[in-house]
Design an enzyme around this catalytic site. Structure first.
Site, mmCIF file in Angstrom:
data_model
loop_
_atom_site.group_PDB
_atom_site.id
_atom_site.type_symbol
_atom_site.label_atom_id
_atom_site.label_comp_id
_atom_site.label_asym_id
_atom_site.label_seq_id
_atom_site.Cartn_x
_atom_site.Cartn_y
_atom_site.Cartn_z
ATOM 1 C CB CYS A 67 -80.808 72.851 -41.238
ATOM 2 S SG CYS A 67 -81.726 72.367 -42.693
ATOM 3 C CG HIS A 86 -83.125 75.616 -39.361
ATOM 4 N ND1 HIS A 86 -82.745 76.214 -40.540
ATOM 5 C CD2 HIS A 86 -83.679 74.429 -39.700
ATOM 6 C CE1 HIS A 86 -83.054 75.409 -41.546
ATOM 7 N NE2 HIS A 86 -83.627 74.322 -41.065
ATOM 8 C CG ASN A 100 -85.361 74.770 -44.501
ATOM 9 O OD1 ASN A 100 -84.264 75.305 -44.406
ATOM 10 N ND2 ASN A 100 -85.614 73.557 -44.034
#
Ligand code: UT7
Length: 327
Positions: free
Chosen positions: A112, A252, A282
């Site tokens: 990520c 994020h 995500n």
């Protein structure tokens, strides 16, 4: 001389997987997913297509928009944990497919935080003075590594790609500072155990589903909340930025609650906190450039923007940029 983002591109697969679709697959429900994560739906790339498919489309949208000759591109970086293949960089294929025949390409594996680490890498190449045009792509086909019988992971992740063009900037705009960290001692909390050199794929690893992504959600959550907020606060302090100086937080998109905790710690107003997690979930390395793509029209030249991320590794950090152009 600074490195600045001069164009943004993106690609999202058309197929949508809603919370209601997931209700039919695992023991979960729309209310739980929205209240615990903020996610309503995510995109899924067709089987048979790799991450490069999305990365190529995202890069091509920049080439088209900016009318650049692909032969002028010096470097292509793809941040991903779902490369087309383990051996050979997805970036090399992407560079060839977009016609960047004078470029070299490599991948960054930082989950990520891949896009954030990629921003650091790409801007260093520009700041060295040796390269003028770098395409950085964050792209992940998370559906290729998610176990759709595991409600801890399948509700969160989605597929997508976002790209930026980095070029030299002589007006003092672009990347100003970064605060990047990692902690490998916690790698077991969010990982794919098998398929690497330590535990190559066998019949047993497949049967025990060790080729899928595993997450100790609660524990990762705690680390994410602390570290993403801490990195964002550090970068503000180091650069003498108050909450009023920050124009936008581009964080994020892992869980709305983690983003809220970060923005609360920074003390910044809700309208400065950009989110699209409800639409895409995500997308790992793609979340930050997908936010840039969706909200590009809001950014004005000189805006103070903070990027922040946390993910597997663990890897995390924050970056301070001065936006370099008006849309
Ligand atoms: O992007 C890289 C980094 N990743 C992250 O930052 C993700 C971090 N973690 C998270 O976002 C959250 O931990 C999750 C969204 C994965 C889970 O949310 P949570 O609030 O931490 O839930 P939990 O695991 O503590 O579970 C709470 C309850 C449990 O029930 P009991 O024991 O309280 O009765 C779970 O069994 O919710 C239950 N539960 C679910 N219920 C419906 C767990 N997952 C689900 C589900 N649907 N999908």
């Amino acid at each position: 001389m600074n490195a600045s983002i001069s164009a943004i591109g993106s690609y999202l697969p058309e197929k949508i997987l809603t919370n209601y679709d997931l209700e039919k697959i695992v023991d979960t429900n729309d209310d739980w997913i929205i209240s615990r994560t903020g996610i309503k739906e995510r995109r899924i790339l067709d089987k048979g297509l790799g991450t490069s498919f999305m990365a190529i489309k995202a890069a091509q949208s920049i080439i088209k928009k900016k009318q650049i000759n692909p032969l002028e591109i010096d470097l292509v970086i793809v941040a991903t944990i779902t490369p087309d293949m383990h051996a050979t960089a997805t970036a090399a294929y992407v560079a060839s497919e977009i016609g960047a025949f004078n470029a070299f390409g490599f991948d960054i594996n930082a989950a990520c935080s891949g896009f954030l680490y990629g921003m650091s890498t790409a801007s260093a190449f520009i700041e060295s003075g040796r390269y003028k045009k770098v395409i950085l792509i964050g792209a992940d086909k998370m559906s290729s590594i998610v176990d759709y019988s595991d409600r801890n992971t399948c509700i969160i992740f989605g597929d997508g790609a976002g790209a930026v063009l980095l070029e030299p900037n002589n007006e003092g705009l672009g990347v100003q500072d970064e605060y990047l960290r990692s902690d490998g001692s916690n790698r077991d909390l969010l990982r794919i155990e098998a398929g690497g050199s330590q535990l190559p794929t066998t019949k047993e690893t497949l049967e025990s589903k060790k080729h899928f992504i595993f997450q100790d959600g609660k524990n990762v959550f705690k680390h994410a909340v602390f570290n993403m907020a801490d990195a964002s606060e550090q970068i503000m302090k180091r650069n003498g930025l108050t909450n009023l100086d920050v124009s936008f937080l581009v964080a994020h998109q892992a869980n709305k609650r983690i983003i809220d905790a970060t923005s609360n710690r920074m003390g910044i107003a809700d309208e400065k906190v950009l989110m699209n997690i409800h639409r895409y979930g995500n997308t790992t390395a793609a979340t930050i450039p997908l936010i840039l793509s969706d909200f590009e029209s809001k950014f004005k030249k000189g805006d103070n923007i903070i990027f922040a991320s946390f993910g597997a590794g663990f890897s995390w950090g924050a970056m301070f940029l001065k936006w370099a152009y008006n849309h």
